[in-house]
Scaffold this motif. Structure first.
Motif, PDB file in Angstrom:
ATOM      1  N   THR A   1       6.661   9.948 -11.516  1.00 63.69           N
ATOM      2  CA  THR A   1       6.296   8.548 -11.922  1.00 63.69           C
ATOM      3  C   THR A   1       5.314   8.827 -12.957  1.00 63.69           C
TER       4      THR A   1
ATOM      5  N   ILE B   1       3.425  -4.189 -16.250  1.00 63.66           N
ATOM      6  CA  ILE B   1       3.947  -2.828 -15.951  1.00 63.66           C
ATOM      7  C   ILE B   1       2.802  -1.855 -15.651  1.00 63.66           C
TER       8      ILE B   1
ATOM      9  N   ARG C   1       6.385   3.793 -14.243  1.00 69.10           N
ATOM     10  CA  ARG C   1       7.528   3.910 -14.357  1.00 69.10           C
ATOM     11  C   ARG C   1       8.042   5.196 -13.926  1.00 69.10           C
TER      12      ARG C   1
ATOM     13  N   GLY D   1      11.635   2.428 -18.125  1.00 68.25           N
ATOM     14  CA  GLY D   1      11.856   3.454 -17.016  1.00 68.25           C
ATOM     15  C   GLY D   1      13.275   3.697 -16.697  1.00 68.25           C
TER      16      GLY D   1
ATOM     17  N   ALA E   1       9.270  -0.721 -13.868  1.00 65.82           N
ATOM     18  CA  ALA E   1       9.091  -1.109 -15.429  1.00 65.82           C
ATOM     19  C   ALA E   1      10.615  -1.853 -15.776  1.00 65.82           C
TER      20      ALA E   1
ATOM     21  N   THR F   1      14.114  -1.260 -16.599  1.00 61.34           N
ATOM     22  CA  THR F   1      15.304  -0.311 -16.257  1.00 61.34           C
ATOM     23  C   THR F   1      16.688  -0.790 -16.694  1.00 61.34           C
TER      24      THR F   1
ATOM     25  N   SER G   1      18.013  -2.968 -13.572  1.00 61.94           N
ATOM     26  CA  SER G   1      16.742  -3.536 -13.023  1.00 61.94           C
ATOM     27  C   SER G   1      16.923  -4.560 -11.822  1.00 61.94           C
TER      28      SER G   1
END
Ligand code: UT7
Length: 325
Positions: free
Chosen positions: A16, A39, A42, A158, A281, A283, A287
């Motif tokens: 992370t 955020i 990430r 991320g 975050a 992605t 996501s």
């Protein structure tokens, strides 16, 4: 007959990166990042990690949850914008890691809406009767295309992957409505210029940083909310339902302000909105399936719930799918 989700999975790399880590790398502040984006952390691959591992792990989870073995899948679809290799993409490497034998596969490139587009493609293929079980993976190794000299983008992204197994549904179950749209006038709001056939890699493309993701953040921001709002309304209407029937909204996890503003415009309660942008975050295509899997494993989203997934992204593409879980 359309498609329903019978298994879910997700994977975030163990490493992370906190906002405090970024404060040490670039001229930024944790306060700015949290206020503007929501955020806090990430996940990033290590530099020697194989990016395919994310899609493989997420896919394996989804299959094991459904109790389906890899050789029972008819098709592997991989939604990704930044494939392991421009050719042959990402799907063959994920297929190999899942020990798929002769199973067909292909990548879908539709910006951050790739997973939503993938759901619609899979639904149509299952409806056609030619496919019974489709594994849809959304995976993105954004840390590999991040420009660490550009503080406007590098704090946002991320790495991660999410997957769902889709199988035939009885009428009135599974995917009940969808809406896909795009606006090609906005193609250069979010793009990675070089390395394709328009601008092949040269010394100068490397020197200019043209192999990194570029974004006109404010332009994307302005379009995102109305696009996700209109496609959500349309998908719900196509299903013959009302927004008040919806249990959950899973928007693309780009920015908390975009997500809150969308929820307000749809008159949905904050508690009905699945949010993981704080720890994962943005992605991209991963996501929504990551957020879905996390919410289901936490016991929030349950069998029978009505869920709208909506996204926007490079292209620009946007859309929504209404599905009964
Ligand atoms: O998956 C889809 C992809 N992308 C998105 O959804 C992104 C959509 N856009 C956004 O989320 C927002 O536009 C951002 C979060 C990217 C930026 O927020 P903003 O409120 O639009 O900020 P801005 O770009 O207008 O910049 C405001 C200020 C600028 O300073 P000045 O010129 O006013 O002095 C920037 O230089 O914030 C500054 N800034 C930063 N400051 C600290 C920009 N990035 C940073 C940073 N840390 N990382």
């Amino acid at each position: 007959m359309g498609a329903r989700i019978t298994g879910m999975g997700s994977y975030l790399p163990p490493k992370t990166i906190t906002n405090a880590d970024l404060e040490r790398l670039i001229h930024t502040s944790s306060k700015w990042i949290v206020q503007r984006t929501g955020i806090k952390t990430r996940h990033h691959l290590n530099s020697d990690d194989d990016p395919a591992i994310m899609g493989i792990e997420a896919g394996r989870d989804a299959l094991s949850q459904a109790g389906v073995s890899p050789n029972e899948i008819d098709l592997l679809l991989v939604a990704t914008n930044f494939p392991d290799m421009i050719c042959p993409g990402s799907a063959p490497f994920i297929a190999a890691g899942l020990d798929l034998d002769q199973t067909p596969f292909f990548d879908i490139k539709a910006g951050c809406s790739g997973f939503v587009y993938g759901l619609v493609v899979a639904n149509g293929l299952i409806h056609s009767g030619g496919f019974q079980r489709i594994l849809l993976v959304g995976t993105e190794a954004l840390s590999r295309v991040t420009d660490w000299a550009d503080r406007k983008t590098c704090v946002l992204f991320g790495d991660g992957a999410g997957a769902v197994l889709l199988e035939g549904a009885a009428p009135g179950e599974g995917i009940l409505g969808s809406a896909l749209h795009a606006d090609n006038d906005k193609a250069l709001l979010l793009y990675l210029p070089a390395g394709g056939t328009k601008f092949p890699a040269t010394e100068s493309t490397v020197k200019n940083g043209d192999h990194y993701l570029k974004m006109e953040g404010a332009g994307v921001y302005r379009s995102a909310v109305p696009m996700m709002e209109s496609s959500t309304r349309e998908a719900v209407a196509v299903a013959g339902l009302h927004l008040s029937d919806i249990d959950w909204l899973i928007p693309h996890q780009a920015n908390i302000r975009i997500i809150h503003s969308l929820a307000r415009r749809l008159h949905l309660d904050k508690d009905q909105v699945i949010i993981n942008v704080d720890h994962a975050a943005n992605t991209s295509t991963a996501s929504i399936p990551i957020a879905l899997d996390e919410a289901a494993r936490a016991g929030r989203i349950k069998h029978g719930d009505l869920v709208v997934m909506t996204a926007f992204g490079a292209g620009v593409t946007y859309g929504a799918v209404l599905i009964q879980i």
